[in-house]
Design a protein around this motif. Sequence first.
Motif, PDB file in Angstrom:
ATOM      1  N   VAL A  71       0.831  -1.163   0.095  1.00  0.00           N
ATOM      2  CA  VAL A  71      -0.017   0.088   0.129  1.00  0.00           C
ATOM      3  C   VAL A  71       0.920   1.304   0.011  1.00  0.00           C
ATOM      4  CG1 VAL A  71      -1.891   1.402   1.273  1.00  0.00           C
ATOM      5  CG2 VAL A  71      -1.753  -1.179   1.182  1.00  0.00           C
ATOM      6  N   HIS A  72       0.806   1.945  -1.179  1.00  0.00           N
ATOM      7  CA  HIS A  72       2.029   3.337  -1.258  1.00  0.00           C
ATOM      8  C   HIS A  72       1.086   4.165  -1.219  1.00  0.00           C
ATOM      9  CE1 HIS A  72       5.299   5.333  -2.255  1.00  0.00           C
ATOM     10  NE2 HIS A  72       4.668   6.197  -3.331  1.00  0.00           N
ATOM     11  N   ILE A  73       1.206   5.139  -0.146  1.00  0.00           N
ATOM     12  CA  ILE A  73       0.367   6.117   0.311  1.00  0.00           C
ATOM     13  C   ILE A  73       1.301   7.369  -0.079  1.00  0.00           C
ATOM     14  CG2 ILE A  73      -0.459   7.411   2.216  1.00  0.00           C
ATOM     15  CD1 ILE A  73      -0.114   4.775   3.810  1.00  0.00           C
ATOM     16  N   LYS A  74       0.559   8.380  -0.905  1.00  0.00           N
ATOM     17  CA  LYS A  74       0.970   9.603  -1.151  1.00  0.00           C
ATOM     18  C   LYS A  74       0.382  10.779  -0.608  1.00  0.00           C
ATOM     19  CE  LYS A  74       2.689   8.433  -5.743  1.00  0.00           C
ATOM     20  NZ  LYS A  74       2.727   8.668  -7.201  1.00  0.00           N
ATOM     21  N   ILE A  75       0.904  11.714   0.142  1.00  0.00           N
ATOM     22  CA  ILE A  75       0.250  12.958   0.764  1.00  0.00           C
ATOM     23  C   ILE A  75       0.754  14.257  -0.122  1.00  0.00           C
ATOM     24  CG2 ILE A  75       0.088  14.184   2.624  1.00  0.00           C
ATOM     25  CD1 ILE A  75       1.337  11.856   4.308  1.00  0.00           C
ATOM     26  N   CYS A  76      -0.225  14.693  -0.701  1.00  0.00           N
ATOM     27  CA  CYS A  76      -0.167  15.900  -1.641  1.00  0.00           C
ATOM     28  C   CYS A  76       0.260  17.004  -0.477  1.00  0.00           C
ATOM     29  CB  CYS A  76      -1.348  16.368  -2.304  1.00  0.00           C
ATOM     30  SG  CYS A  76      -0.998  17.682  -3.336  1.00  0.00           S
ATOM     31  N   ASN A  77       1.548  17.696  -0.878  1.00  0.00           N
ATOM     32  CA  ASN A  77       2.033  18.500  -0.151  1.00  0.00           C
ATOM     33  C   ASN A  77       2.195  19.814  -0.918  1.00  0.00           C
ATOM     34  OD1 ASN A  77       3.003  19.322   2.727  1.00  0.00           O
ATOM     35  ND2 ASN A  77       4.954  19.119   1.955  1.00  0.00           N
ATOM     36  N   GLY A  78       1.410  19.958  -1.982  1.00  0.00           N
ATOM     37  CA  GLY A  78       1.281  21.192  -2.757  1.00  0.00           C
ATOM     38  C   GLY A  78       0.743  22.333  -1.954  1.00  0.00           C
ATOM     39  N   THR A  79       1.013  23.583  -2.418  1.00  0.00           N
ATOM     40  CA  THR A  79       0.469  24.774  -1.703  1.00  0.00           C
ATOM     41  C   THR A  79      -1.036  24.567  -1.242  1.00  0.00           C
ATOM     42  OG1 THR A  79       2.123  26.135  -2.817  1.00  0.00           O
ATOM     43  CG2 THR A  79       0.446  27.357  -1.644  1.00  0.00           C
ATOM     44  N   SER A  80      -1.852  24.483  -2.347  1.00  0.00           N
ATOM     45  CA  SER A  80      -3.138  24.505  -1.824  1.00  0.00           C
ATOM     46  C   SER A  80      -3.576  23.351  -0.904  1.00  0.00           C
ATOM     47  CB  SER A  80      -3.973  24.216  -3.341  1.00  0.00           C
ATOM     48  OG  SER A  80      -5.479  24.350  -3.001  1.00  0.00           O
ATOM     49  N   CYS A  81      -3.153  22.128  -1.069  1.00  0.00           N
ATOM     50  CA  CYS A  81      -3.379  21.078  -0.114  1.00  0.00           C
ATOM     51  C   CYS A  81      -2.871  21.356   1.249  1.00  0.00           C
ATOM     52  CB  CYS A  81      -3.098  19.691  -0.773  1.00  0.00           C
ATOM     53  SG  CYS A  81      -3.923  18.998  -1.921  1.00  0.00           S
ATOM     54  N   TYR A  82      -1.577  21.891   1.106  1.00  0.00           N
ATOM     55  CA  TYR A  82      -1.052  22.175   2.498  1.00  0.00           C
ATOM     56  C   TYR A  82      -1.717  23.128   3.034  1.00  0.00           C
ATOM     57  CZ  TYR A  82       2.485  23.414   5.945  1.00  0.00           C
ATOM     58  OH  TYR A  82       3.212  23.791   7.084  1.00  0.00           O
ATOM     59  N   ILE A  83      -2.250  24.388   2.530  1.00  0.00           N
ATOM     60  CA  ILE A  83      -3.016  25.342   3.343  1.00  0.00           C
ATOM     61  C   ILE A  83      -4.285  24.967   3.733  1.00  0.00           C
ATOM     62  CG2 ILE A  83      -3.965  27.609   2.647  1.00  0.00           C
ATOM     63  CD1 ILE A  83      -1.526  28.211   0.953  1.00  0.00           C
ATOM     64  N   ASN A  84      -4.847  24.002   2.763  1.00  0.00           N
ATOM     65  CA  ASN A  84      -6.313  23.563   3.363  1.00  0.00           C
ATOM     66  C   ASN A  84      -6.340  22.700   4.205  1.00  0.00           C
ATOM     67  OD1 ASN A  84      -7.762  25.461   1.771  1.00  0.00           O
ATOM     68  ND2 ASN A  84      -7.273  24.280  -0.336  1.00  0.00           N
ATOM     69  N   ARG A  85      -5.254  22.074   4.645  1.00  0.00           N
ATOM     70  CA  ARG A  85      -5.209  21.063   5.680  1.00  0.00           C
ATOM     71  C   ARG A  85      -5.779  21.388   7.203  1.00  0.00           C
ATOM     72  NH1 ARG A  85       0.452  18.698   5.097  1.00  0.00           N
ATOM     73  NH2 ARG A  85       0.116  17.797   3.005  1.00  0.00           N
ATOM     74  N   CYS A 117       2.719  17.922  -5.793  1.00  0.00           N
ATOM     75  CA  CYS A 117       1.239  18.138  -6.226  1.00  0.00           C
ATOM     76  C   CYS A 117       0.528  16.864  -6.867  1.00  0.00           C
ATOM     77  CB  CYS A 117       1.250  19.178  -7.297  1.00  0.00           C
ATOM     78  SG  CYS A 117      -0.332  19.989  -7.897  1.00  0.00           S
ATOM     79  N   MET A 118      -0.446  16.774  -6.731  1.00  0.00           N
ATOM     80  CA  MET A 118      -1.503  15.771  -7.446  1.00  0.00           C
ATOM     81  C   MET A 118      -2.325  16.067  -8.436  1.00  0.00           C
ATOM     82  SD  MET A 118      -2.371  13.199  -4.225  1.00  0.00           S
ATOM     83  CE  MET A 118      -1.111  12.353  -3.349  1.00  0.00           C
ATOM     84  N   GLY A 119      -2.208  17.474  -8.714  1.00  0.00           N
ATOM     85  CA  GLY A 119      -3.077  18.007  -9.721  1.00  0.00           C
ATOM     86  C   GLY A 119      -4.477  17.861  -9.523  1.00  0.00           C
ATOM     87  N   ALA A 120      -4.981  18.212  -8.278  1.00  0.00           N
ATOM     88  CA  ALA A 120      -6.474  18.557  -7.884  1.00  0.00           C
ATOM     89  C   ALA A 120      -6.547  19.444  -6.820  1.00  0.00           C
ATOM     90  CB  ALA A 120      -7.028  17.157  -7.667  1.00  0.00           C
TER      91      ALA A 120
END
Length: 153
Positions: A71-85, A117-120
């Motif tokens: 199970v490979h888990i990726k966490i989006c650490n892009g600006t938008s995802c980071y700020i919205n966490r 970034c995951m592009g969403a």
Amino acid sequence: MEKKTADILDKYRLSERGGLIPLLQEIQSLEGYISEDAIREVGALLGISTTKIFSLASFYDGFRFSPPGEVHIKICNGTSCYINRNIDIPGILRDELKLDDGDRSADGRYSLELVDCMGACHLGPHISLNGNYYTIRTDNELKRLIKNIRSDG
């Protein structure tokens, strides 16, 4: 090296050095990572030293040099995802699965990767489990997801 990987190498045999990144991407897509054997084979194919290949590939954070977990888990650490966490997704995964960025569990079941970034961006914060994407807004959502992947094993 597996036959499928050998087929990829054959496709790039007449390629110039400009084909190095797509070649490595294709190998990683097939095998899940770039192995030392693959780097040696690519070097022999394109006449490039393994040091140069590894140096180039390690510059990009999209390449992995060890096999991912089941199970490979990726966490989006892009600006938008980071700020919205509103929760500490990496921290919860560290506590629940004992994983930090780049780690693979001793049993090989889980691996964790922070990505740029995951592009969403409009849907974030996002995580991915083996290519399946989830928007995570609360710690309960994340803990429920972790419970589900544990029970699937």
